[in-house]
Design an enzyme around this catalytic site. Structure first.
Site, PDB file in Angstrom:
ATOM      1  N   ASP A  30       0.875  -1.155   0.000  1.00 31.42           N
ATOM      2  CA  ASP A  30       0.000   0.000   0.000  1.00 31.42           C
ATOM      3  C   ASP A  30       0.924   1.219   0.000  1.00 31.42           C
ATOM      4  OD1 ASP A  30      -2.456   1.533   0.441  1.00 31.42           O
ATOM      5  OD2 ASP A  30      -1.672   1.836   2.467  1.00 31.42           O
ATOM      6  N   LEU A  31       0.427   2.383  -0.402  1.00 33.83           N
ATOM      7  CA  LEU A  31       1.266   3.576  -0.467  1.00 33.83           C
ATOM      8  C   LEU A  31       0.979   4.546   0.679  1.00 33.83           C
ATOM      9  CD1 LEU A  31       1.214   4.168  -4.343  1.00 33.83           C
ATOM     10  CD2 LEU A  31       3.034   3.140  -2.964  1.00 33.83           C
ATOM     11  N   ASP A  32      -0.203   5.187   0.654  1.00 30.74           N
ATOM     12  CA  ASP A  32      -0.530   6.207   1.655  1.00 30.74           C
ATOM     13  C   ASP A  32      -0.509   5.634   3.065  1.00 30.74           C
ATOM     14  OD1 ASP A  32      -0.953   7.900  -0.485  1.00 30.74           O
ATOM     15  OD2 ASP A  32      -3.141   7.699  -0.454  1.00 30.74           O
ATOM     16  N   ASP A 201      -1.422  -0.440   5.962  1.00 28.66           N
ATOM     17  CA  ASP A 201      -1.752   0.081   7.291  1.00 28.66           C
ATOM     18  C   ASP A 201      -3.204  -0.154   7.684  1.00 28.66           C
ATOM     19  OD1 ASP A 201      -3.324   3.017   6.906  1.00 28.66           O
ATOM     20  OD2 ASP A 201      -2.167   2.327   5.187  1.00 28.66           O
TER      21      ASP A 201
END
Length: 244
Positions: A30-32, A201
């Site tokens: 995941d990025l954000d 997250d």
């Protein structure tokens, strides 16, 4: 089972193993809020959009409530927007401009300019050097990809070139926790789902999505959020450097 790892800035990093991992060939990120703190970035992007809109004389003083109403109404007109945050924002802006009485071309112009203000600020990201070093190290042993529900443009900041594949909700499939993005990744990389270990997250989107798709999962438990999903990640960490 609990184990500990070390990182120079955090001497003891706890790792919880809920299940034994099977062989992995792909690390999916995941990025954000996984590889960088997205909260100030989103705040800045929203402010950039708000600043543009505030210069439009017809824009209501009760800006936030009006914007939320436009988002809701745009979604009612096209329920598929829920899986594509870019299209949803663009559609809500266009709805607002038309609702305020602008003729088609001017409504389209203001909607596009407001979105561009948001998008330009949205990609003003600098990933920390130690995170880039971690990814470079992991990339020697695994194929690296990104799977995100967000609309950040990776090619515009220093994650450009890091991932073999970047899949975004909307253009590449329904948003996590739907299995579509994970299915797409497995097909494009020609690997079994079980060979993909997804790190993110959010229990609700990242872990639930990976688990539902038959991939393996790592929960980066670094957000003070109450999640709905009651399932377990294969591994739980509190710091991305536990992946070392």
């Amino acid at each position: 089972a609990l184990k500990s790892a070390q990182h120079p800035s955090n001497p003891v990093i706890m790792i919880r193993f809920n299940r034994a991992l099977s062989p992995v060939s792909v690390l999916s990120f995941d990025l954000d809020d996984t590889l960088y703190n997205n909260h100030p970035i989103i705040k800045s992007a929203l402010q950039a959009q708000a600043d543009y809109l505030a210069n439009i004389e017809q824009w209501p003083a009760d800006s936030m409530n009006y914007w939320l109403t436009c988002r809701d109404n745009a979604l009612k007109q096209d329920t598929t927007l829920v899986d594509d945050v870019t299209r949803w924002r663009q559609a809500a802006l266009l709805y607002a401009m038309q609702d305020l009485g602008f003729e088609h071309d001017l409504a389209k112009h203001h909607a596009e300019q407001a979105y561009q203000a948001f998008a330009d600020a949205r990609s003003q990201i600098t990933v920390a050097d130690d995170v880039l070093e971690l990814l470079e190290k992991l990339g020697r042993h695994f194929r690296l990809i990104a799977i995100t529900n967000g609309n950040v443009e990776v090619e515009k900041f220093n994650l450009n070139g890091v991932f073999e594949l970047v899949l975004q909700a909307g253009p590449h499939g329904k948003a996590k926790p739907h299995a579509a993005l994970f299915n797409n990744a497995a097909q494009l990389l020609n690997v079994a789902h079980s060979e993909i270990l997804h790190i993110g997250d959010s229990l609700d989107t990242d872990v639930q999505g990976a688990n539902n798709a038959g991939c393996q999962s790592v929960w980066l438990n670094n957000q003070a959020t109450n999640y709905q999903y009651k399932g377990l990640a294969d591994i739980e960490i509190e710091d991305i450097f536990a992946l070392n």
